[in-house]
Design an enzyme around this catalytic site. Structure first.
Site, short mmCIF file in Angstrom:
data_model
loop_
_atom_site.label_atom_id
_atom_site.label_comp_id
_atom_site.label_asym_id
_atom_site.label_seq_id
_atom_site.Cartn_x
_atom_site.Cartn_y
_atom_site.Cartn_z
N TYR A 260 34.85 43.96 20.59
CA TYR A 260 36.16 43.70 19.98
C TYR A 260 37.29 44.11 20.93
O TYR A 260 38.30 43.42 21.05
CB TYR A 260 36.32 44.44 18.66
CG TYR A 260 35.45 43.96 17.53
CD1 TYR A 260 34.98 42.65 17.46
CD2 TYR A 260 35.09 44.83 16.50
CE1 TYR A 260 34.18 42.23 16.41
CE2 TYR A 260 34.30 44.41 15.44
CZ TYR A 260 33.85 43.11 15.39
OH TYR A 260 33.07 42.70 14.36
N HIS B 273 42.13 32.75 37.26
CA HIS B 273 40.99 33.52 37.74
C HIS B 273 41.01 34.93 37.15
O HIS B 273 42.00 35.63 37.22
CB HIS B 273 41.04 33.58 39.27
CG HIS B 273 39.93 34.35 39.87
ND1 HIS B 273 40.10 35.15 40.97
CD2 HIS B 273 38.62 34.47 39.52
CE1 HIS B 273 38.96 35.72 41.28
NE2 HIS B 273 38.05 35.31 40.41
N ASP C 157 33.36 33.58 36.94
CA ASP C 157 33.86 34.40 38.05
C ASP C 157 32.72 34.94 38.90
O ASP C 157 31.85 35.66 38.41
CB ASP C 157 34.68 35.56 37.48
CG ASP C 157 35.55 36.24 38.50
OD1 ASP C 157 35.30 36.09 39.71
OD2 ASP C 157 36.49 36.95 38.09
#
Length: 148
Positions: free
Chosen positions: A112, A22, A64
């Site tokens: 990035y 998670h 999530d």
């Protein structure tokens, strides 16, 4: 062969997904993405486009729900309001498999930096520009898991 596993998820990617927990992030990267030297483990998915890979991953991985954002795409350099076709398709895949989650644009270098902290980067051969997606793993609830 295994039952119920999306065929694009090979052994290395299955291991990476199963090892995630998670709040961990996974990057689905296009062919131009600098996968090798960012730091996270890289799983190659040669011959697979990024949308098909997103579909395969989201078949098994929840997003999530405990955070305000769980999906991100790279914003177009010089035109941050633009939504490339590949990103619009990502959004359709997310809605179909994960529900009411928006994919949020992130400036290239910030994307990035997020990718550096990911659990894994999946290097696809997606040729469309900006075919990059970060997904945050959610919780698999007891009623969703397989019992033996």
């Amino acid at each position: 062969m295994l039952k119920g596993i999306h065929p694009l998820l090979g052994p290395d990617l299955l291991h990476a997904l199963r090892s995630m927990g998670h709040g961990d992030d996974i990057v689905i990267a296009d062919a131009n993405f600098p996968v090798t030297f960012l730091g996270p483990r890289v799983v190659r998915a040669d011959g697979v486009d990024a949308v098909a890979m997103a579909e395969a991953i989201l078949t098994h991985m929840p997003l999530d729900t405990f955070v305000p954002k769980a999906a991100w795409r790279m914003e177009v350099v010089g035109d941050p309001a633009a939504v490339p076709e590949v990103c619009a398709t990502f959004q359709e895949v997310v809605h179909r498999h994960a529900g009411d989650f928006a994919i949020h644009p992130v400036e290239r270098f910030a994307f990035y930096e997020m990718a550096r902290k990911a659990a894994c980067i999946v290097a696809t051969t997606e040729a469309r520009l900006y075919g990059n997606l970060i997904l945050k793993m959610g919780v698999v609830h007891p009623q969703e898991s397989v019992r033996v």
